[in-house]
Design an enzyme around this catalytic site. Structure first.
Site, PDB file in Angstrom:
ATOM      1  N   PRO A   1     -46.623 -11.406  30.507  1.00 40.37           N
ATOM      2  CA  PRO A   1     -47.877 -10.997  31.167  1.00 40.37           C
ATOM      3  C   PRO A   1     -47.623 -10.447  32.569  1.00 40.37           C
ATOM      4  O   PRO A   1     -48.510  -9.859  33.175  1.00 40.37           O
ATOM      5  CB  PRO A   1     -48.694 -12.299  31.214  1.00 40.37           C
TER       6      PRO A   1
ATOM      7  N   GLU B   1     -43.756 -22.188  29.190  1.00 34.81           N
ATOM      8  CA  GLU B   1     -44.202 -21.570  30.444  1.00 34.81           C
ATOM      9  C   GLU B   1     -43.486 -20.249  30.704  1.00 34.81           C
ATOM     10  O   GLU B   1     -43.745 -19.579  31.709  1.00 34.81           O
ATOM     11  CB  GLU B   1     -43.935 -22.503  31.634  1.00 34.81           C
TER      12      GLU B   1
ATOM     13  N   ARG C   1     -44.995   3.713  14.414  1.00 36.09           N
ATOM     14  CA  ARG C   1     -45.831   4.833  13.940  1.00 36.09           C
ATOM     15  C   ARG C   1     -45.493   6.143  14.626  1.00 36.09           C
ATOM     16  O   ARG C   1     -45.936   7.197  14.205  1.00 36.09           O
ATOM     17  CB  ARG C   1     -47.323   4.506  13.996  1.00 36.09           C
TER      18      ARG C   1
ATOM     19  N   ASP D   1     -54.692  10.987  17.356  1.00 33.61           N
ATOM     20  CA  ASP D   1     -55.188   9.689  17.812  1.00 33.61           C
ATOM     21  C   ASP D   1     -55.531   9.706  19.293  1.00 33.61           C
ATOM     22  O   ASP D   1     -55.090  10.579  20.036  1.00 33.61           O
ATOM     23  CB  ASP D   1     -54.120   8.605  17.600  1.00 33.61           C
TER      24      ASP D   1
HETATM   25  N1  SAH Z   1     -46.365 -18.918  32.586  1.00 34.49           N
HETATM   26  C1  SAH Z   1     -46.368 -17.541  32.171  1.00 34.49           C
HETATM   27  C2  SAH Z   1     -47.028 -17.369  30.808  1.00 34.49           C
HETATM   28  C3  SAH Z   1     -46.231 -17.942  29.683  1.00 34.49           C
HETATM   29  S1  SAH Z   1     -46.972 -17.648  28.126  1.00 34.49           S
HETATM   30  C4  SAH Z   1     -47.166 -16.726  33.176  1.00 34.49           C
HETATM   31  O1  SAH Z   1     -48.210 -17.203  33.614  1.00 34.49           O
HETATM   32  O2  SAH Z   1     -46.761 -15.610  33.524  1.00 34.49           O
HETATM   33  C5  SAH Z   1     -45.564 -17.757  27.062  1.00 34.49           C
HETATM   34  C6  SAH Z   1     -44.943 -16.449  26.645  1.00 34.49           C
HETATM   35  O3  SAH Z   1     -45.902 -15.646  26.001  1.00 34.49           O
HETATM   36  C7  SAH Z   1     -44.389 -15.577  27.766  1.00 34.49           C
HETATM   37  O4  SAH Z   1     -43.095 -15.964  28.117  1.00 34.49           O
HETATM   38  C8  SAH Z   1     -44.436 -14.197  27.157  1.00 34.49           C
HETATM   39  O5  SAH Z   1     -43.269 -13.912  26.395  1.00 34.49           O
HETATM   40  C9  SAH Z   1     -45.621 -14.281  26.206  1.00 34.49           C
HETATM   41  N2  SAH Z   1     -46.831 -13.642  26.735  1.00 34.49           N
HETATM   42  C10 SAH Z   1     -47.948 -14.259  27.176  1.00 34.49           C
HETATM   43  N3  SAH Z   1     -48.867 -13.375  27.588  1.00 34.49           N
HETATM   44  C11 SAH Z   1     -48.359 -12.149  27.392  1.00 34.49           C
HETATM   45  C12 SAH Z   1     -48.822 -10.816  27.641  1.00 34.49           C
HETATM   46  N4  SAH Z   1     -50.013 -10.578  28.186  1.00 34.49           N
HETATM   47  N5  SAH Z   1     -48.002  -9.796  27.325  1.00 34.49           N
HETATM   48  C13 SAH Z   1     -46.777 -10.016  26.794  1.00 34.49           C
HETATM   49  N6  SAH Z   1     -46.283 -11.255  26.549  1.00 34.49           N
HETATM   50  C14 SAH Z   1     -47.043 -12.311  26.838  1.00 34.49           C
END
Ligand code: SAH
Length: 244
Positions: free
Chosen positions: A93, A120, A158, A173
């Site tokens: 994220p 986490e 795709r 698209d």
């Molecule tokens: N503590 C982290 C979130 C961990 S969630 C933070 O707040 O930044 C666990 C895993 O889910 C992450 O390591 C990632 O690989 C995945 N993940 C969660 N949200 C995501 C998103 N919006 N985009 C891509 N991967 C995501």
């Protein structure tokens, strides 16, 4: 294209190889999709891949050694003769939001390693040492990187030449070549619960249909995504359509 996904949940990726366009592309050999499970590289008897965070606090962190070994195993399983080393992408994220432009660029790579976090997240030193790029689905948190990796891979697949049949063009698209949303689509029957198909689509006048579709695309982009609309370079024809 060779893709290797580092994941604690390799079974989730059967969703890509089981159904639809992605399954067909994999079956045709346009893409090879392998997984490596860091759990197979854990060294203690509980096969742990996570541990408590230094400094305290809730949750667990994926540790460096199993991930690092899994990435090494993924690299050595790939056929990289005369090819660039695979890019390592961490789904996170905190990465750059994925967009069509980046997808199209990544679809040109010979090989990719996609790293899925859980808990986490992963120890920052693994990211510093091994990850080339972090990519995000958007500004929300999901439980693991797997679904994010599958979104990335589906969007990339795709774009691979031959992945879509003749009747499934990607260049019509939304976002295909510029930040423009697709036009609305209609199919038979002509009338549904009193709602008629827009007459122009039945006219057989290809130029009128092209203009109508372009106008709809412009109007809905302006209405729904003013942020995208601001980025559009409009042609004279497009400005005239908007004036109408
Ligand atoms: N503590 C982290 C979130 C961990 S969630 C933070 O707040 O930044 C666990 C895993 O889910 C992450 O390591 C990632 O690989 C995945 N993940 C969660 N949200 C995501 C998103 N919006 N985009 C891509 N991967 C995501």
């Amino acid at each position: 294209m060779q893709v290797n996904v580092i994941t604690l949940f390799p079974d989730m990726f059967k969703a890509l190889s089981a159904s639809g366009i992605t399954a067909r592309a994999i079956a045709q050999g346009l893409l090879s999709l392998e997984t490596v499970n860091p759990r197979d590289f854990a060294e203690d008897r509980h096969q742990s891949v996570d541990d408590r965070p230094y400094g305290g606090g809730p949750g667990m962190v994926m540790t460096v050694p199993p991930l690092s070994k899994a990435i090494g195993a993924a690299k050595s399983s790939m056929d990289l003769v005369n090819k660039a080393a695979p890019k390592v992408i961490y789904m996170s994220p905190q990465g750059k939001p994925i967009n069509q432009k980046r997808i199209n660029e990544l679809a040109q790579q010979d090989s990719l390693i996609v790293l899925c976090g859980r808990y986490e997240g992963i120890d920052e030193r693994l990211i510093d040492a091994e990850v080339d790029e972090e990519l995000s689905l958007g500004d929300y948190v999901i439980s693991g990187g797997e679904l994010a990796a599958m979104v990335l891979l589906d969007a990339m697949i795709r774009q691979l030449p031959g992945a879509l049949g003749d009747n499934e063009s990607a260049n019509q698209d939304s976002f295909a070549s510029r930040p423009l949303l697709d036009c609305p689509h209609y199919s038979r029957p002509e009338k549904v619960a009193g709602h008629q198909v827009p007459g122009v689509l039945l006219s057989g006048d290809h130029e009128a249909i092209r203009r109508w579709r372009l106008k709809q695309s412009l109007l809905r982009t302006r209405e729904r995504r003013p942020d995208l609309f601001m980025q559009l370079q409009l042609s004279h024809e497009e400005l005239a359509l908007l004036d109408e």
